[in-house]
Scaffold this active site. Structure first.
Site, PDB file in Angstrom:
ATOM      1  N   GLU A 190      82.463  73.579  26.467  1.00 53.35           N
ATOM      2  CA  GLU A 190      81.732  74.572  25.678  1.00 53.35           C
ATOM      3  C   GLU A 190      83.055  75.488  25.375  1.00 53.35           C
ATOM      4  OE1 GLU A 190      78.218  75.059  28.260  1.00 53.35           O
ATOM      5  OE2 GLU A 190      77.376  74.683  26.097  1.00 53.35           O
TER       6      GLU A 190
ATOM      7  N   GLY B 172      72.372  73.039  34.208  1.00 53.10           N
ATOM      8  CA  GLY B 172      71.701  73.287  35.267  1.00 53.10           C
ATOM      9  C   GLY B 172      72.110  72.530  36.438  1.00 53.10           C
TER      10      GLY B 172
ATOM     11  N   THR C  49      73.033  69.252  38.864  1.00 57.62           N
ATOM     12  CA  THR C  49      73.539  67.791  38.715  1.00 57.62           C
ATOM     13  C   THR C  49      72.420  67.071  38.625  1.00 57.62           C
ATOM     14  OG1 THR C  49      75.642  68.508  39.334  1.00 57.62           O
ATOM     15  CG2 THR C  49      75.134  66.166  39.523  1.00 57.62           C
TER      16      THR C  49
ATOM     17  N   VAL D  28      69.309  66.759  37.734  1.00 57.78           N
ATOM     18  CA  VAL D  28      68.344  66.866  36.264  1.00 57.78           C
ATOM     19  C   VAL D  28      69.324  66.478  35.459  1.00 57.78           C
ATOM     20  CG1 VAL D  28      67.122  68.094  34.614  1.00 57.78           C
ATOM     21  CG2 VAL D  28      66.690  68.705  37.128  1.00 57.78           C
TER      22      VAL D  28
ATOM     23  N   GLU E  32      76.713  70.858  31.757  1.00 58.42           N
ATOM     24  CA  GLU E  32      77.391  71.954  32.436  1.00 58.42           C
ATOM     25  C   GLU E  32      76.464  71.948  33.849  1.00 58.42           C
ATOM     26  OE1 GLU E  32      80.210  73.094  31.751  1.00 58.42           O
ATOM     27  OE2 GLU E  32      80.406  73.176  29.695  1.00 58.42           O
TER      28      GLU E  32
ATOM     29  N   ASN F  80      70.282  81.435  35.714  1.00 57.35           N
ATOM     30  CA  ASN F  80      71.131  82.111  36.128  1.00 57.35           C
ATOM     31  C   ASN F  80      72.037  83.195  35.316  1.00 57.35           C
ATOM     32  OD1 ASN F  80      72.514  79.648  35.321  1.00 57.35           O
ATOM     33  ND2 ASN F  80      74.081  79.879  36.584  1.00 57.35           N
TER      34      ASN F  80
ATOM     35  N   CYS G 220      77.502  78.846  38.793  1.00 55.49           N
ATOM     36  CA  CYS G 220      78.198  77.377  38.899  1.00 55.49           C
ATOM     37  C   CYS G 220      79.762  77.474  39.202  1.00 55.49           C
ATOM     38  CB  CYS G 220      77.908  76.433  37.812  1.00 55.49           C
ATOM     39  SG  CYS G 220      78.130  77.178  36.287  1.00 55.49           S
TER      40      CYS G 220
HETATM   41  P1  NAP Z   1      67.126  72.710  36.934  1.00 59.03           P
HETATM   42  O1  NAP Z   1      65.929  72.192  37.312  1.00 59.03           O
HETATM   43  O2  NAP Z   1      68.312  71.766  36.503  1.00 59.03           O
HETATM   44  O3  NAP Z   1      66.676  73.676  35.459  1.00 59.03           O
HETATM   45  C1  NAP Z   1      67.639  73.749  34.467  1.00 59.03           C
HETATM   46  C2  NAP Z   1      66.849  73.689  33.059  1.00 59.03           C
HETATM   47  O4  NAP Z   1      66.413  72.435  33.030  1.00 59.03           O
HETATM   48  C3  NAP Z   1      65.710  74.555  33.096  1.00 59.03           C
HETATM   49  O5  NAP Z   1      65.578  75.051  31.845  1.00 59.03           O
HETATM   50  C4  NAP Z   1      64.605  73.691  33.491  1.00 59.03           C
HETATM   51  O6  NAP Z   1      63.287  73.850  33.038  1.00 59.03           O
HETATM   52  C5  NAP Z   1      64.928  72.285  32.599  1.00 59.03           C
HETATM   53  N1  NAP Z   1      64.646  70.903  33.297  1.00 59.03           N
HETATM   54  C6  NAP Z   1      64.268  70.926  34.373  1.00 59.03           C
HETATM   55  N2  NAP Z   1      63.669  69.465  34.644  1.00 59.03           N
HETATM   56  C7  NAP Z   1      63.786  69.045  33.359  1.00 59.03           C
HETATM   57  C8  NAP Z   1      63.590  67.450  32.814  1.00 59.03           C
HETATM   58  N3  NAP Z   1      63.354  66.633  33.401  1.00 59.03           N
HETATM   59  N4  NAP Z   1      64.057  67.467  31.394  1.00 59.03           N
HETATM   60  C9  NAP Z   1      64.344  68.311  30.776  1.00 59.03           C
HETATM   61  N5  NAP Z   1      64.758  69.604  31.260  1.00 59.03           N
HETATM   62  C10 NAP Z   1      64.335  69.910  32.619  1.00 59.03           C
HETATM   63  O7  NAP Z   1      67.732  73.905  38.007  1.00 59.03           O
HETATM   64  P2  NAP Z   1      66.879  74.499  38.655  1.00 59.03           P
HETATM   65  O8  NAP Z   1      65.669  73.738  39.414  1.00 59.03           O
HETATM   66  O9  NAP Z   1      66.335  76.032  37.993  1.00 59.03           O
HETATM   67  O10 NAP Z   1      67.818  75.045  39.939  1.00 59.03           O
HETATM   68  C11 NAP Z   1      68.106  74.050  40.905  1.00 59.03           C
HETATM   69  C12 NAP Z   1      69.559  74.192  41.396  1.00 59.03           C
HETATM   70  O11 NAP Z   1      70.295  73.695  40.254  1.00 59.03           O
HETATM   71  C13 NAP Z   1      70.086  75.542  41.779  1.00 59.03           C
HETATM   72  O12 NAP Z   1      69.772  75.939  42.916  1.00 59.03           O
HETATM   73  C14 NAP Z   1      71.563  75.291  41.399  1.00 59.03           C
HETATM   74  O13 NAP Z   1      72.119  74.439  42.637  1.00 59.03           O
HETATM   75  C15 NAP Z   1      71.528  74.298  40.271  1.00 59.03           C
HETATM   76  N6  NAP Z   1      71.644  75.130  39.182  1.00 59.03           N
HETATM   77  C16 NAP Z   1      73.011  75.126  38.545  1.00 59.03           C
HETATM   78  C17 NAP Z   1      73.183  75.839  37.466  1.00 59.03           C
HETATM   79  C18 NAP Z   1      74.520  75.902  36.541  1.00 59.03           C
HETATM   80  O14 NAP Z   1      74.858  76.989  36.117  1.00 59.03           O
HETATM   81  N7  NAP Z   1      75.120  74.812  36.739  1.00 59.03           N
HETATM   82  C19 NAP Z   1      72.327  76.642  36.747  1.00 59.03           C
HETATM   83  C20 NAP Z   1      70.818  76.532  37.540  1.00 59.03           C
HETATM   84  C21 NAP Z   1      70.823  76.032  38.631  1.00 59.03           C
HETATM   85  P3  NAP Z   1      62.396  74.713  34.046  1.00 59.03           P
HETATM   86  O15 NAP Z   1      62.906  76.186  33.995  1.00 59.03           O
HETATM   87  O16 NAP Z   1      61.144  74.709  33.427  1.00 59.03           O
HETATM   88  O17 NAP Z   1      62.201  74.014  35.341  1.00 59.03           O
HETATM   89 MG    MG Z   2      64.334  72.237  38.739  1.00 57.02          MG
END
Ligand code: NAP
Ligand code: MG
Length: 453
Positions: A433, A207, A209, A211, A229, A131, A263
């Site tokens: 942060e 990312g 909550t 993960v 975060e 994002n 977020c």
């Molecule tokens: P996500 O799965 O939490 O991904 C965030 C980061 O973590 C990405 O670089 C992802 O890699 C990595 N990741 C995923 N699974 C992992 C694991 N098992 N071990 C280590 N790293 C891992 O988020 P998303 O799937 O992109 O988004 C899903 C939802 O999360 C969104 O719709 C939103 O609600 C929330 N989100 C929140 C924020 C925030 O700023 N708080 C940011 C993004 C998303 P890959 O890209 O390779 O999957």
């Molecule tokens: Mg994901």
């Protein structure tokens, strides 16, 4: 070598093909980083500072290129993308002031001298979501480098391009080889290796909550340090005594910025019951006035969502029974578009009120008095940010202290300044942060007693 195609979310065209690092490649990078960290921590504080300033200047010199890259990769509006590249530059400049200011204490003791040191951890792994690719990366790597650590950084699979470019600029600026490595790859491979590889001493994760919890659990195995975060479901609380016109005119930008993929999005608007109808009347033209369209155009205020899958996920929050008050504009043709959408929830258990949608959907609901507003604002496991609109200073402070969230703004929707701390309460995160103490999160405190008798 596996590759991934990077898609422009506004056009659905392929922008680039990127090679993904695998598990063996991640291990090799971590081992190079461990060696590089040994030398980097010995670089004199003033020299580390100078290299970080040069890195910041390299970003500034390439700011427009980085911003355009983000428009093409993430569909961010060009105005936002310029701010984001500028933020990465400013965070580095700020971090460049840290090496000479990692001050320890001298603590009075009997029979000697007692001093503390803030020592680097070694290798830090930074996992970045899609994002805000540049700012979120910089909030991790800049203070980590300033404190004398080496950094391995995994960008999101969907948005690796600006991170890769930042890695190149760091080298050009004179950062020694392998002190900062960018490893595009899958979260389940590269990110997971940051968690399990004993050579990585801290993981900074931004990312979901879901993960984040897995990362924290995984890090527990090695008592690995972690900063999280995570998500949010922040409240924008509008009291009857507020400047209603301004509150309504700005509310869309407090939630629809970056198409709601933020977020800190104020995705629940709580309005005092006596002005509820009036507020909705003022909100409607404000929402319809949000300029949604080509993110490369200067006047555009909201672009597309990041991917088709994410658009489907966002759309899935609206059920046939969901009451939609009104929606904003959306272009036709290719691109992962979703219009600004205002919904009126039926019950406190509605998913639009309880879950992070991460898209341009906002729920508006009434409250009765101050205590009711604070109760509803806190009726969530999240606690990242929030806004309070009132002209009563006492109330502004009481409610600010009452809301369980890390970043609040009064008569404003701003959340992020690189020199103020940022982070969440409850399940929105762990640690902080940015701000004056940013580098300390990347150090261990060592206490040394020297006998003088
Ligand atoms: P996500 O799965 O939490 O991904 C965030 C980061 O973590 C990405 O670089 C992802 O890699 C990595 N990741 C995923 N699974 C992992 C694991 N098992 N071990 C280590 N790293 C891992 O988020 P998303 O799937 O992109 O988004 C899903 C939802 O999360 C969104 O719709 C939103 O609600 C929330 N989100 C929140 C924020 C925030 O700023 N708080 C940011 C993004 C998303 P890959 O890209 O390779 O999957
Ligand atoms: Mg994901």
């Amino acid at each position: 070598m596996t590759t991934t195609e990077v898609i422009n979310p506004a056009t659905e065209k392929v922008v680039a093909t990127v090679e993904l690092v695998d598990a063996a490649g991640t291990d090799a990078a971590i081992e190079r980083a461990q060696r590089a960290a040994k030398d980097w921590r010995e670089v004199a504080p003033g020299d580390r500072a100078r290299i970080l300033r040069r890195f910041a200047e390299a970003i500034d010199a390439n700011l427009e290129e980085l911003a355009q890259l983000e428009v093409a990769n993430a569909g961010h509006t060009i105005g936002n993308a310029r701010w984001e590249a500028g933020n990465a530059r400013d965070v580095l400049h700020f971090a460049a002031g840290m090496p000479e200011r990692l001050l320890g204490n001298q603590i009075p003791v009997a029979g000697g001298v007692d001093i503390t040191f803030h020592e680097p951890l070694g290798v830090v792994g930074v996992i970045v979501p899609w994002n805000f690719p540049m700012p979120i990366a910089a909030w991790g790597f800049a203070p980590a480098l300033a404190a004398g650590n080496a950094v391995v950084l995994k960008p999101a699979e969907l948005t690796p391009l600006t991170a890769i470019r930042l890695g190149e600029l760091a080298l050009q600026a004179g950062l020694p080889e392998y002190v900062f490595q960018v490893l595009p790859g899958k979260g389940s491979v590269v990110g997971q290796r940051f968690v399990t590889h004993p050579g990585v001493r801290k993981v900074v994760f931004t990312g979901s909550t879901e993960v984040g919890k897995q990362i924290m659990a995984g890090c527990a195995d090695q008592v690995k340090r972690v900063t999280l975060e995570l998500g949010g479901k922040s409240a924008n609380i509008v009291f009857a005594d507020a400047d209603l016109e301004r509150a309504a005119a700005t509310a869309p930008y407090g939630v629809f910025d970056n198409a709601g993929q933020d977020c800190c999005a104020r995705s629940r608007i709580l309005v005092q019951r006596s002005v509820f109808d009036r507020f909705l009347e003022l909100l409607e033209p404000a929402v319809q006035g949000v300029r949604v369209g080509d993110p490369a155009a200067d006047a555009t205020e909201m672009g597309p969502l990041i991917s088709a899958a994410h658009r489907d996920r966002v759309a899935g929050f609206l059920e046939p029974s969901t009451k939609v008050a009104f929606t904003g504009a959306m272009p036709e043709g290719p691109g992962f578009w979703y219009p600004p959408t205002v919904v009126l929830p039926d019950a406190p258990t509605d998913r639009v009120l309880t879950e992070e949608i991460f898209g341009p959907v906002v729920a508006v609901l009434p409250f009765d008095d101050e205590a009711d507003a604070v109760r509803i604002a806190n009726d969530t496991e999240y606690g990242l940010s929030g806004s309070i609109w009132t002209n009563d200073v006492g109330r502004a402070l009481r409610v600010s202290r009452g809301v369980e969230a890390g970043n609040l703004s009064v008569n404003s929707h701003s959340s992020v300044r690189y020199w103020t701390p940022f982070g969440g309460y409850k399940q929105s995160g762990l640690g902080r942060e940015l701000g004056p103490d940013a580098a300390l999160a990347f150090t261990e405190t060592k206490n040394v007693f020297i006998a003088t008798q």
